[in-house]
Design a protein around this motif. Structure first.
Motif, mmCIF file in Angstrom:
data_model
loop_
_atom_site.group_PDB
_atom_site.id
_atom_site.type_symbol
_atom_site.label_atom_id
_atom_site.label_comp_id
_atom_site.label_asym_id
_atom_site.label_seq_id
_atom_site.Cartn_x
_atom_site.Cartn_y
_atom_site.Cartn_z
ATOM 1 N N GLN A 137 -4.398 9.777 -1.996
ATOM 2 C CA GLN A 137 -5.158 8.600 -2.463
ATOM 3 C C GLN A 137 -4.366 7.324 -2.173
ATOM 4 O O GLN A 137 -3.151 7.286 -2.369
ATOM 5 C CB GLN A 137 -5.395 8.712 -3.978
ATOM 6 C CG GLN A 137 -6.328 7.621 -4.522
ATOM 7 C CD GLN A 137 -6.348 7.561 -6.042
ATOM 8 O OE1 GLN A 137 -5.482 8.146 -6.700
ATOM 9 N NE2 GLN A 137 -7.322 6.851 -6.588
ATOM 10 N N TRP A 138 -5.075 6.284 -1.747
ATOM 11 C CA TRP A 138 -4.403 5.029 -1.455
ATOM 12 C C TRP A 138 -4.263 4.201 -2.720
ATOM 13 O O TRP A 138 -5.234 3.980 -3.439
ATOM 14 C CB TRP A 138 -5.191 4.233 -0.405
ATOM 15 C CG TRP A 138 -4.979 4.760 0.974
ATOM 16 C CD1 TRP A 138 -5.784 5.600 1.667
ATOM 17 C CD2 TRP A 138 -3.860 4.481 1.824
ATOM 18 N NE1 TRP A 138 -5.252 5.868 2.901
ATOM 19 C CE2 TRP A 138 -4.064 5.192 3.035
ATOM 20 C CE3 TRP A 138 -2.697 3.719 1.697
ATOM 21 C CZ2 TRP A 138 -3.170 5.163 4.091
ATOM 22 C CZ3 TRP A 138 -1.795 3.685 2.763
ATOM 23 C CH2 TRP A 138 -2.031 4.398 3.931
ATOM 24 N N LEU A 139 -3.056 3.716 -2.938
ATOM 25 C CA LEU A 139 -2.752 2.844 -4.072
ATOM 26 C C LEU A 139 -2.277 1.501 -3.526
ATOM 27 O O LEU A 139 -1.846 1.398 -2.392
ATOM 28 C CB LEU A 139 -1.636 3.454 -4.925
ATOM 29 C CG LEU A 139 -1.827 4.908 -5.357
ATOM 30 C CD1 LEU A 139 -0.594 5.382 -6.130
ATOM 31 C CD2 LEU A 139 -3.083 5.044 -6.220
ATOM 32 N N ARG A 140 -2.352 0.489 -4.376
ATOM 33 C CA ARG A 140 -1.718 -0.774 -4.020
ATOM 34 C C ARG A 140 -0.972 -1.290 -5.243
ATOM 35 O O ARG A 140 -1.407 -1.104 -6.379
ATOM 36 C CB ARG A 140 -2.718 -1.781 -3.492
ATOM 37 C CG ARG A 140 -3.730 -2.290 -4.502
ATOM 38 C CD ARG A 140 -3.366 -3.655 -5.029
ATOM 39 N NE ARG A 140 -4.299 -4.075 -6.078
ATOM 40 C CZ ARG A 140 -4.142 -3.778 -7.365
ATOM 41 N NH1 ARG A 140 -3.138 -3.030 -7.777
ATOM 42 N NH2 ARG A 140 -5.006 -4.225 -8.255
ATOM 43 N N TYR A 141 0.180 -1.909 -5.008
ATOM 44 C CA TYR A 141 0.908 -2.538 -6.094
ATOM 45 C C TYR A 141 0.237 -3.869 -6.413
ATOM 46 O O TYR A 141 0.020 -4.692 -5.514
ATOM 47 C CB TYR A 141 2.369 -2.760 -5.712
ATOM 48 C CG TYR A 141 3.098 -3.477 -6.811
ATOM 49 C CD1 TYR A 141 3.628 -2.771 -7.880
ATOM 50 C CD2 TYR A 141 3.208 -4.861 -6.811
ATOM 51 C CE1 TYR A 141 4.254 -3.431 -8.925
ATOM 52 C CE2 TYR A 141 3.832 -5.531 -7.850
ATOM 53 C CZ TYR A 141 4.351 -4.805 -8.908
ATOM 54 O OH TYR A 141 4.949 -5.462 -9.944
ATOM 55 N N TRP A 184 0.836 -1.188 0.000
ATOM 56 C CA TRP A 184 0.000 0.000 0.000
ATOM 57 C C TRP A 184 0.876 1.244 0.000
ATOM 58 O O TRP A 184 1.947 1.278 0.595
ATOM 59 C CB TRP A 184 -0.872 0.054 1.258
ATOM 60 C CG TRP A 184 -1.995 -0.916 1.330
ATOM 61 C CD1 TRP A 184 -2.052 -2.183 0.818
ATOM 62 C CD2 TRP A 184 -3.251 -0.702 2.018
ATOM 63 N NE1 TRP A 184 -3.243 -2.770 1.121
ATOM 64 C CE2 TRP A 184 -4.009 -1.897 1.867
ATOM 65 C CE3 TRP A 184 -3.803 0.354 2.725
ATOM 66 C CZ2 TRP A 184 -5.286 -2.038 2.410
ATOM 67 C CZ3 TRP A 184 -5.072 0.211 3.275
ATOM 68 C CH2 TRP A 184 -5.810 -0.976 3.109
ATOM 69 N N LEU A 206 1.080 -0.113 -10.021
ATOM 70 C CA LEU A 206 0.321 0.633 -9.027
ATOM 71 C C LEU A 206 -1.086 0.917 -9.534
ATOM 72 O O LEU A 206 -1.267 1.260 -10.697
ATOM 73 C CB LEU A 206 1.025 1.947 -8.688
ATOM 74 C CG LEU A 206 2.337 1.808 -7.921
ATOM 75 C CD1 LEU A 206 2.985 3.171 -7.745
ATOM 76 C CD2 LEU A 206 2.109 1.155 -6.570
ATOM 77 N N ALA A 207 -2.065 0.792 -8.665
ATOM 78 C CA ALA A 207 -3.448 1.058 -9.037
ATOM 79 C C ALA A 207 -4.191 1.484 -7.785
ATOM 80 O O ALA A 207 -3.746 1.204 -6.667
ATOM 81 C CB ALA A 207 -4.084 -0.195 -9.642
ATOM 82 N N PRO A 208 -5.338 2.165 -7.950
ATOM 83 C CA PRO A 208 -6.092 2.566 -6.764
ATOM 84 C C PRO A 208 -6.515 1.344 -5.956
ATOM 85 O O PRO A 208 -6.796 0.277 -6.504
ATOM 86 C CB PRO A 208 -7.309 3.294 -7.341
ATOM 87 C CG PRO A 208 -6.869 3.739 -8.687
ATOM 88 C CD PRO A 208 -5.933 2.674 -9.183
ATOM 89 N N LEU A 209 -6.572 1.521 -4.666
ATOM 90 C CA LEU A 209 -6.964 0.458 -3.756
ATOM 91 C C LEU A 209 -8.445 0.157 -3.943
ATOM 92 O O LEU A 209 -9.274 1.072 -3.960
ATOM 93 C CB LEU A 209 -6.710 0.948 -2.324
ATOM 94 C CG LEU A 209 -6.831 -0.054 -1.199
ATOM 95 C CD1 LEU A 209 -5.725 -1.085 -1.281
ATOM 96 C CD2 LEU A 209 -6.776 0.686 0.135
ATOM 97 N N GLN A 211 0.444 5.869 -0.449
ATOM 98 C CA GLN A 211 -0.439 7.012 -0.696
ATOM 99 C C GLN A 211 0.234 7.935 -1.686
ATOM 100 O O GLN A 211 1.434 8.212 -1.563
ATOM 101 C CB GLN A 211 -0.699 7.773 0.612
ATOM 102 C CG GLN A 211 -1.922 7.275 1.369
ATOM 103 C CD GLN A 211 -2.154 8.044 2.642
ATOM 104 O OE1 GLN A 211 -1.289 8.059 3.513
ATOM 105 N NE2 GLN A 211 -3.300 8.689 2.765
ATOM 106 N N ASN A 212 -0.516 8.411 -2.658
ATOM 107 C CA ASN A 212 0.103 9.358 -3.586
ATOM 108 C C ASN A 212 0.043 10.780 -3.013
ATOM 109 O O ASN A 212 -0.429 10.983 -1.883
ATOM 110 C CB ASN A 212 -0.531 9.255 -4.981
ATOM 111 C CG ASN A 212 -1.984 9.692 -4.980
ATOM 112 O OD1 ASN A 212 -2.439 10.337 -4.037
ATOM 113 N ND2 ASN A 212 -2.695 9.344 -6.032
#
Lengths: 442, 442, 442, 442
Positions: free
Chosen positions: C286-290, C279, C295-298, C281-282
């Motif tokens: 915004q929370w992202l997950r690999y 996880w 990388l993409a939004p959670l 945060q950009n």
């Protein structure tokens, strides 16, 4: 803080030696005097690898006499305890295995009382040996002198190790009370208005002989005397002060990589250093330093001490100057000794935890050589032609001649009869628990 | 072992540069040629902190051109990839954060193919810049020369890092096949009977100027030129050989503390060292060494290499001699260059993995400066008057000037146009993966 | 092997096994398929001790067949390479010395191409052996089944190790392109509105038999079947989701010691954990997950995964619930399999990097057992009456039965034919690189 | 405080408590009595992370009373020293920051004398509080009981930590003289011929309630009472003895991986373990053990102690048996308490450093529960339904419930009133400095 009303008399008494026997007694007494303000518990701990327990110093110096003098020159001598050679050998591979250095602080036994018994036992036998010294080969006298200087080295380590031990305790106990401090030495700390203005003193270039050239004792690392070519240079008349160094801090010196050697920059970040060892800021932002009576306001007029080589060099870079080499330092010291111009340089009799030194005549303290060891930008390497001695004493100095820097001068913790113009002290660049400061060159 | 029949042509082709543009092309080609015998997998790993992945070297040297030349002097230049500055900055704090050095071997991307694309992209833009070089300020040409020497330094590191990577693999693959080795260089390893008898060559004392005094490029650490006083000394006419060193081993040299510096003795015991890096004994007790084609019998006539400073110094102690200082080394090199007597010294054209150097004319290889870097007993400190440059290039050399030793000469892996009499190579005393040997002084 | 146009055909093709020989081929093909989207460079690195190079997995699983089947049951079989047993033995002391686990990522050789040759060689000989299987003792068939499950275990490790390798790269490359991902599986990630409302499902207490009771393969650690007394309890109908876990984070869960086990709290602080692995945060918060494409939004509706036992337990403490024991988990799974009420529980077909699993029929994916391994609060200890097998296979499971926790269920990376209700997966409490999540109990 | 003539009176006096106030006084006196044979220096050191300085134990237990009783229930109470909460808080995050555990042995201050003053100060105020106990809420009485058991836990730690401190000293000093030992307890060590023959005692299977079910104090980790299903099993009538364990050693038990859990095998090799802690062989090969008077011959009839879980488990594997679970142990203890058959089991009143326990009536010592803590193969996890208390005391037990094993029984160092059938002691599998042994099950 004292547990049983220690008399400070031994701290104050350091009479000028009139003979080797008298000097032996004075040196031995002084080691004990340094420990007297402590409690037995204080003599056991080793809060970091470099800092040995005071009890260990008292025993190790005693083991030195036993090993190098009594066993060799006192017929029939029996060692005090068969295990002590294992416990108190510091680093002599020639003399067999020993306690790992990192484990010195895990050993509660022998207790301090037994260490004192050990000292008494050895002193009594040394008295016998000293009475016969004239009959013994000259090597015995040479070893005696070496032993005295060895014990004096450990007196300085006692002072710095005790300071570290007490300072790292959250209770921050003082080594002395204010009253004891007042009694121990009349000389007060330098006042800001007494501070000489920093000035550059020129030293002419030329070929100079360096190394121990006088009569009397020196360590083998001060020899052979040899010539060096030194270009003209200038040295400051005084050490960098706490006030000077504070300006470096306030200018962001600890946060700007460009002033630092690479390994120093890594260290500063890894250890989160933001000031010299023993400095702290209280809630009001006031700078304090831990000293002989505990925490006290920082004296801006005193020389900065307890800095690593990296901090000394970064300060010099920031100040647009540099550290001297050890040859420059020695040449300058000789030069100013003999010239009126040197007066300025000699005025730097500032000191910080001076009571630790406990010199009998404080007015003579530190006049020549300053109150802090001065980092030089010279590696601790052998002088040209240096040869390690045969046997265990070949391990005394020679095997350390790499990866350390030379410091010159002496500190408030250095016994006065131990200070020499040619003395080569040496530590790794990251060490801060000694009384280490700097003087600028250019 | 080759994955796609690499031509060795580039390895062999290192034409004498006729211009900077030609030299640029030759140097860039040579870096790729060094990697050509490898598989992509070989270019990724970092078996120890000191050894960088070959892929990293190829990219880092390219980043250097992009950062210091193209971004500053090619208007409108766009970087190949925005993340590469983070990935391929080595140690320049001035240029921002970067991958932790210890993590270089964890990065599979960009793959080798992308690194080659990066190189091509930068080379194309450099061609444009080189075509306009005359119009640019002189600083651009200076940076160009620096970049060429920078890439040559990494060529030597490529050679030593590749050797380490392949050698630590239990399969012990060779870098070249026997046939490739035979093709790459006609000069055979020295035969035992060709070995000159070791002899002491006297050098007169005096005041000498040291440092880079000729035309042409030097690093900033070779300056300023300054005078040193050197006492008369003697240097051996040849490097210590594998045969010499084997006698030290067989005399128990690795098991007797008295020959060793303290930190070296600790290291020898901690790492269980019993011989130079890359040496091993087979079941019959025969000594082997890992070299360009894999394991092979030790050549007793070749100079010993892959030893730490500690081993070099212990050998010298055992031999009743010492290591020279860097000033002595430079003075002697100048002295023998100009005297017939120097002939003996110059005869030491021995080498071990010479093909790595891939010199166009092997007959001229190493005549002046030997086949191994020679440890000196001189700390890598700034010359008197040295000033770090402003900006990022001030970090190139200056911040490393502590706790390392100077090595002089050059090795079989040093590009010939990169060898200089005043060159100051430097490594920590414990390092062994470079081609490091010794020459005795007294 | 090419990076530009990987065929996904093998990834998609995982036909139902009709026989052991067919199953062998399918399993072996699937291992290669998992590596196919990678470049050779990706198959070499080991960014952390737990993560083995993909190349190593491909070779180790092959060594397993060679060692346990071919050497024992194929007369005249000659090993592919005499050093591979040293290189690719994982942890079997019975089978001799081996490469240190920490050094797997330092080995570039054998290259991936040689590992494929090794696989082909072994597969060809296995085909011979499989053709004769009926003539061999039953132990051969048992070893064959074990080998298949062994390779499936390494397929899950391949998926998690590849994810870790790519994710730690600053370039954060995807494993698949968006197009490849879309092709690989029609089932989209769960939409927020498809999420079942969390509910507690009651399970009656009683004496239950646990352990592998059906026909077919199980590991020895799932035996013997034995009875346990379970008190009535409730289990949630679905896994804790990313959205649930985000509320824990936003409530300060990572900064409040009272939710944590002591060793977990130390770990959180030492490692500065503030969220699950992968996880971030950009700049906009915004929370992202690999995940599989980078990388993409959670996805808040997906089950939380890549959390340690400590995080799972802290979440449960915060939520006023607890983790189930492994007996409770197994009892509940049997219970809901047989009841309509179980439907809710079975609805949790969420997944994150599902393409890694490459199941032939994604609509059937994970229906029974969820998409993450579920931490239980049960130590991985032997079942009552468990006996380690004699010989090397006694080291397969038994020697790990301490200081690890059991996980139950299965993940999107678990081959479907490898999922079993009685399966006991196990990891240390601090591990996060597996697809590990939690389901609440009370 | 004197080392020369320690009175053993307090060691011997442990009268049965007739009231909480009397019990308070007895417990507090016993803590001091345990330290009385030591020198101040012995109370400072921390030779390994697990071993706290005796001075720290004396102060920490006092801090516990101050923090949980006096500050909450004695109006107007002023703490003895404002820094002691920082110095002597062990691990309660609820109560703020504290000295790093690894640094306990670096703190010489407060000295032992001040710690005694602290104890007196707190005891005086506790006397006031105890006089008013009836007027206080029941929670105060509960905290009082907890405090007493807390201090008894530290008494056992004092015994084991003192043993470790003295044993690691190269002088191997005894804790008591032979005379003191003889005075302290009339019961002699078991003679070989008194040893009961090892026998298996059957325990019937069934559903049993486990956990603290009687009146009186228990820790929260012994609750709630809950039912477990136990299959029929057998337990040995006595602990494994030194003689038994010596046969394991002589059979090569420490050199054969197949008896060991993986992490245990790594540990044995990393630490070069070849025998239990405190065992050694003299030059003649005779086995010695360090005990209360220093080194002495190993008593083969005494139970083996100072072994890790790994050694206990390896022994059981070698012996073809296993360790019991904690449920089995508790069920068996209840079973044999109520049956004549249990007599055999109860005969195991062997002990090693019994004087440390200093029980008033040694003839009753250890009859029920053996002389060593007995490793079980049960993880220290919460009982079903366990809830951590709110506030600081919620940290007492609950946060340690992972990665440790339960030990049952009690040891010669456990105060008798502290021994309970349901007591759950817990340590990591590698720990050996407690009095830890084993009893076989099957």
């Amino acid at each position: 803080m004292s547990s049983s009303s220690p008399s400070l008399a031994p701290v104050l008494a350091a009479p000028a030696p009139t003979s080797l026997a008298t000097h032996y007694q004075a040196v031995r007494t002084q080691s004990v005097a340094l420990v007297q303000p402590l409690l037995p518990e204080d003599t056991v701990v080793q809060p970091t690898l470099d800092v040995s327990p005071p009890k260990w110093h008292l025993a190790h110096t005693t083991w030195f006499w036993e090993t190098f003098l009594l066993k060799n020159y006192l017929p029939g001598y029996e060692v005090f305890h068969p295990e002590y050679a294992f416990l108190f050998n510091s680093y002599y591979n020639s003399l067999g295995s020993r306690v790992n250095r990192a484990d010195r602080g895990t050993l509660s036994r022998p207790p301090l009382a037994d260490v004192y018994r050990y000292r008494t036992y050895v002193d009594e036998h040394m008295a016998t040996l000293l009475a016969r010294l004239a009959e013994l080969p000259p090597a015995a006298t040479e070893l005696l002198e070496l032993g005295l200087h060895h014990e004096q080295q450990h007196q300085e380590l006692l002072a710095t190790d005790i300071k570290y031990i007490l300072s790292t305790n959250p209770l921050a106990p003082g080594y002395l009370t204010d009253e004891q401090l007042a009694m121990s030495n009349e000389k007060s700390e330098p006042a800001a208005n007494s501070l000489p203005t920093a000035a550059w003193l020129p030293v002419p270039g030329g070929i100079y002989a360096v190394g121990h050239q006088q009569e009397g004792f020196s360590f083998d690392n001060e020899l052979p005397v040899h010539e060096v070519l030194v270009a003209p240079f200038e040295l400051q008349n005084r050490l960098v002060t706490n006030g000077d160094f504070l300006r470096f801090i306030e200018a962001g010196g600890y946060r700007q990589f460009q002033f630092w050697l690479g390994e120093g920059w890594d260290l500063v970040n890894r250890e989160s250093w933001t000031a010299p060892l023993y400095w702290s800021q209280n809630a009001d932002g006031q700078w304090l330093r831990y000293g002989p009576t505990g925490l006290a306001p920082l004296n801006l007029a005193a020389p900065v001490s307890h800095i690593s080589f990296y901090e000394a060099d970064a300060y010099a870079q920031w100040a647009g100057a540099r550290l001297p080499t050890e040859a420059e330092w020695e040449v300058a010291a000789r030069h100013f000794e003999a010239t009126p111009q040197g007066g300025n340089w000699l005025e730097t009799g500032h000191f910080d935890p001076q009571p630790l030194a406990a010199n009998a005549d404080p007015t003579q303290c530190h006049q020549l050589l300053g109150d802090c060891w001065e980092w030089t930008y010279s590696a601790y390497h052998p002088y040209p032609g240096y040869q390690r001695a045969a046997g265990a004493l070949g391990e005394y100095n020679g095997k350390f001649m790499l990866n350390q820097l030379v410091l010159r001068g002496g500190s408030c913790a250095t016994p006065e009869s131990h200070i020499r113009l040619t003395y080569r002290n040496f530590f790794h660049a990251d060490k801060r628990w000694q009384f280490t400061g700097l003087r600028l060159a250019r």
